[in-house]
Design a protein around this motif. Structure first.
Motif, PDB file in Angstrom:
ATOM      1  N   TYR A  56       0.820  -1.215   0.000  1.00 61.89           N
ATOM      2  CA  TYR A  56       0.000   0.000   0.000  1.00 61.89           C
ATOM      3  C   TYR A  56       0.854   1.265   0.000  1.00 61.89           C
ATOM      4  O   TYR A  56       0.321   2.376  -0.006  1.00 61.89           O
ATOM      5  CB  TYR A  56      -0.950   0.016   1.210  1.00 61.89           C
ATOM      6  N   GLY A 100      10.510   8.582   6.956  1.00 61.58           N
ATOM      7  CA  GLY A 100      11.119   8.302   5.653  1.00 61.58           C
ATOM      8  C   GLY A 100      10.054   7.795   4.702  1.00 61.58           C
ATOM      9  O   GLY A 100       8.883   8.089   4.890  1.00 61.58           O
ATOM     10  N   GLY A 101      10.451   6.951   3.814  1.00 62.24           N
ATOM     11  CA  GLY A 101      11.396   5.864   3.739  1.00 62.24           C
ATOM     12  C   GLY A 101      11.593   5.220   5.128  1.00 62.24           C
ATOM     13  O   GLY A 101      10.815   5.448   6.031  1.00 62.24           O
ATOM     14  N   GLU A 102      12.612   4.423   5.212  1.00 65.51           N
ATOM     15  CA  GLU A 102      12.919   3.844   6.517  1.00 65.51           C
ATOM     16  C   GLU A 102      14.063   4.651   7.125  1.00 65.51           C
ATOM     17  O   GLU A 102      15.210   4.546   6.673  1.00 65.51           O
ATOM     18  CB  GLU A 102      13.279   2.354   6.366  1.00 65.51           C
ATOM     19  N   THR A 132       9.471   7.340  13.466  1.00 67.33           N
ATOM     20  CA  THR A 132       8.620   6.251  12.977  1.00 67.33           C
ATOM     21  C   THR A 132       9.478   5.260  12.206  1.00 67.33           C
ATOM     22  O   THR A 132      10.248   5.664  11.336  1.00 67.33           O
ATOM     23  CB  THR A 132       7.515   6.798  12.041  1.00 67.33           C
ATOM     24  N   SER A 156       5.690   0.562  12.983  1.00 61.80           N
ATOM     25  CA  SER A 156       4.607   0.139  12.089  1.00 61.80           C
ATOM     26  C   SER A 156       4.552  -1.382  12.036  1.00 61.80           C
ATOM     27  O   SER A 156       5.574  -2.025  11.796  1.00 61.80           O
ATOM     28  CB  SER A 156       4.853   0.682  10.675  1.00 61.80           C
ATOM     29  N   ASN A 195       1.688   1.486  14.965  1.00 61.24           N
ATOM     30  CA  ASN A 195       0.818   1.934  13.871  1.00 61.24           C
ATOM     31  C   ASN A 195       0.402   0.740  13.035  1.00 61.24           C
ATOM     32  O   ASN A 195       1.258  -0.026  12.587  1.00 61.24           O
ATOM     33  CB  ASN A 195       1.612   2.845  12.907  1.00 61.24           C
ATOM     34  N   VAL A 197      -1.906  -0.051   9.622  1.00 61.26           N
ATOM     35  CA  VAL A 197      -2.785   0.387   8.534  1.00 61.26           C
ATOM     36  C   VAL A 197      -3.751  -0.758   8.266  1.00 61.26           C
ATOM     37  O   VAL A 197      -3.314  -1.891   8.031  1.00 61.26           O
ATOM     38  CB  VAL A 197      -1.989   0.712   7.252  1.00 61.26           C
ATOM     39  N   MET A 227      -5.162   5.200   3.398  1.00 60.87           N
ATOM     40  CA  MET A 227      -5.345   6.511   2.775  1.00 60.87           C
ATOM     41  C   MET A 227      -4.943   6.526   1.300  1.00 60.87           C
ATOM     42  O   MET A 227      -4.060   5.787   0.884  1.00 60.87           O
ATOM     43  CB  MET A 227      -4.482   7.559   3.495  1.00 60.87           C
ATOM     44  N   VAL A 229      -3.023   8.259  -0.306  1.00 61.48           N
ATOM     45  CA  VAL A 229      -1.822   9.067  -0.432  1.00 61.48           C
ATOM     46  C   VAL A 229      -1.000   8.545  -1.618  1.00 61.48           C
ATOM     47  O   VAL A 229      -1.043   7.360  -1.931  1.00 61.48           O
ATOM     48  CB  VAL A 229      -1.049   9.024   0.907  1.00 61.48           C
ATOM     49  N   MET A 362       4.136   8.787  -0.178  1.00 60.97           N
ATOM     50  CA  MET A 362       4.363   8.756   1.272  1.00 60.97           C
ATOM     51  C   MET A 362       5.833   8.452   1.575  1.00 60.97           C
ATOM     52  O   MET A 362       6.417   8.992   2.503  1.00 60.97           O
ATOM     53  CB  MET A 362       3.481   7.661   1.861  1.00 60.97           C
TER      54      MET A 362
HETATM   55  N1  SAM Z   1       9.450   3.184   7.255  1.00 66.37           N
HETATM   56  C1  SAM Z   1       8.825   3.776   8.400  1.00 66.37           C
HETATM   57  C2  SAM Z   1       7.696   2.891   8.876  1.00 66.37           C
HETATM   58  O1  SAM Z   1       7.466   1.833   8.318  1.00 66.37           O
HETATM   59  O2  SAM Z   1       7.053   3.276   9.846  1.00 66.37           O
HETATM   60  C3  SAM Z   1       8.383   5.224   8.226  1.00 66.37           C
HETATM   61  C4  SAM Z   1       7.754   5.638   6.953  1.00 66.37           C
HETATM   62  S1  SAM Z   1       6.166   4.956   6.636  1.00 66.37           S
HETATM   63  C5  SAM Z   1       5.776   5.769   5.098  1.00 66.37           C
HETATM   64  C6  SAM Z   1       5.183   5.800   7.845  1.00 66.37           C
HETATM   65  C7  SAM Z   1       3.803   5.268   8.088  1.00 66.37           C
HETATM   66  O3  SAM Z   1       2.983   5.524   6.985  1.00 66.37           O
HETATM   67  C8  SAM Z   1       3.739   3.773   8.344  1.00 66.37           C
HETATM   68  O4  SAM Z   1       3.087   3.539   9.566  1.00 66.37           O
HETATM   69  C9  SAM Z   1       2.883   3.292   7.183  1.00 66.37           C
HETATM   70  O5  SAM Z   1       2.128   2.170   7.532  1.00 66.37           O
HETATM   71  C10 SAM Z   1       2.037   4.495   6.889  1.00 66.37           C
HETATM   72  N2  SAM Z   1       1.443   4.475   5.553  1.00 66.37           N
HETATM   73  C11 SAM Z   1       2.070   4.333   4.370  1.00 66.37           C
HETATM   74  N3  SAM Z   1       1.194   4.365   3.346  1.00 66.37           N
HETATM   75  C12 SAM Z   1      -0.035   4.537   3.897  1.00 66.37           C
HETATM   76  C13 SAM Z   1      -1.360   4.662   3.370  1.00 66.37           C
HETATM   77  N4  SAM Z   1      -1.596   4.611   2.074  1.00 66.37           N
HETATM   78  N5  SAM Z   1      -2.368   4.856   4.252  1.00 66.37           N
HETATM   79  C14 SAM Z   1      -2.146   4.916   5.571  1.00 66.37           C
HETATM   80  N6  SAM Z   1      -0.925   4.829   6.140  1.00 66.37           N
HETATM   81  C15 SAM Z   1       0.121   4.624   5.311  1.00 66.37           C
END
Ligand code: SAM
Length: 367
Positions: A56, A100-102, A132, A156, A195, A197, A227, A229, A362
């Motif tokens: 996602y 990030g990214g990670e 995060t 996450s 977190n 999703v 979302m 996004v 994202m």
């Molecule tokens: N790599 C890190 C991680 O996994 O937490 C940080 C970046 S990641 C983009 C940050 C958060 O965005 C994660 O909790 C991820 O699940 C959430 N995320 C990414 N795409 C999403 C989406 N389409 N809808 C909701 N949350 C999303």
């Protein structure tokens, strides 16, 4: 992608022209936008790379071997990030989240944590510094992050069922290693929130097992509506499980009651277990937009400032930094950008063609 960004100093597009230093009246203190929303939170993305390919977020088909991530020279240095962050703190930012990214893939990240942990608000409070992560590298880094001054972590994790999680992260990463990372962080004294999703038809059956486990372990679980996004994940409304339904499922087994937000503008709606043992949160960004209380700005890895997760355009602060702007000029630029803000994408979702422009990913802007 770059032609979609609005360079601050490019007269051909909407830009924030900087006055010469001698005409500057830099703003003092806090900033409000056109909808009277204060600037309070800053999310800083430190890398566009990730070792997961969550379906996602960074689908493999798009972020494959051919995908060109940004070269190091394009990224803000830690010194540039810290300098910008200081200006944001002067203008009201109290919370900074590294993402990030990670983020743990960025070399020497603890050095940045140390630099940001030194920031304090104009009234002398330390900035609330969070990170995060997907926790894949957390065991290795937890102790040094805590020592460097990180205040808390969000990890996450989308499922406890190993098959489901491996399929969602799409790199065959096991649940056990994420739980191990969480344990390492907890032992290092870092509070951890989780977190998740929730995607209808993919991991909705994991809501209850996740709630049970993290209630028992004493971590706050935050369940996030999937979302729309970015433009690469093929998002569909029928894949969104409404937050109200997540709450109803948990409440049927472990009764819940709503509680007040910790602070105005908190994104997650909070619920507490009626047995007094723990709380959970939901982020209803699709079904109950919270644009009116949004106090967040996002700084991309290349130093572009985004005012909304769903934006297609960012403001290029890096060229100001690298062009020799003074602190007063940076403050003026930030103030002009924030005070002109009037976006409310999630509220308008579906009502206009607002979302038609390609939205930033994202993984680039940071979650
Ligand atoms: N790599 C890190 C991680 O996994 O937490 C940080 C970046 S990641 C983009 C940050 C958060 O965005 C994660 O909790 C991820 O699940 C959430 N995320 C990414 N795409 C999403 C989406 N389409 N809808 C909701 N949350 C999303």
């Amino acid at each position: 992608m770059s032609e979609r960004f609005i360079p601050l100093l490019d007269a051909r597009v909407r830009s924030v022209a900087l006055p010469a230093s001698e005409h500057l009246e830099p703003p003092l203190g806090r900033l409000n936008d056109r909808l009277q929303r204060p600037l309070r939170d800053l999310r800083i993305s430190v890398t566009d790379r990730c070792n997961f390919r969550c379906t996602y977020c960074m689908p493999k088909e798009v972020f494959d071997r051919e995908h060109r991530f940004l070269p190091h020279s394009q990224l803000l240095t830690f010194e540039e990030i810290a300098r910008l962050a200081r200006r944001f703190v002067v203008h009201g930012v109290e919370k900074i989240r590294i993402t990030g990214g990670e983020p743990l893939l960025r070399k020497d990240l603890t050095r940045l944590v140390q630099m940001l942990a030194e920031l304090s608000t104009p009234d002398g409070r330390p900035v609330d510094l969070a990170l995060t992560t997907n926790a894949s590298l957390l065991r290795r880094h937890a102790a040094s992050l805590a020592q460097a001054g990180l205040k808390r972590l969000t990890v996450s994790l989308d499922a406890l069922d190993d098959d489901v999680f491996r399929r969602m992260n799409d790199v065959d990463f096991p649940v056990a290693s994420v739980l191990d990372g969480i344990d390492a962080a907890t032992s290092a004294g870092l509070p951890v929130k989780i977190n998740m999703v929730v995607q209808r038809g993919t991991n909705e059956h994991q809501v209850l097992p996740m709630a049970r486990l993290f209630k028992e372990r004493g971590h706050v679980l935050r369940m996030i509506e999937y979302m729309d996004v970015g433009s690469t994940n093929g998002w569909r409304l029928d894949q969104v499980m409404p937050a109200s339904e997540m709450i109803a499922r948990i409440d049927a087994e472990m009764p819940l009651e709503p509680i007040d937000p910790n602070y105005p503008g908190e994104v997650a709606q909070r619920w507490r277990y009626r047995d007094g043992r723990g709380e959970i949160g939901v982020v209803a960004s699709v079904t109950q937009a919270f644009c009116r209380s949004c106090t967040r700005a996002r700084l991309s890895i290349e130093g572009r400032l985004y005012l909304c997760l769903f934006a297609s355009q960012g403001y290029d602060l890096r060229s100001l930094l690298r062009g020799g702007a003074s602190d007063a000029q940076l403050s003026t630029a930030i103030a002009r950008i924030w005070s002109g803000r009037s976006d409310r994408y999630s509220e308008l979702r579906g009502r206009t063609d607002h979302g038609a422009a390609a939205k930033v990913e994202m993984s680039y802007i940071g979650g």
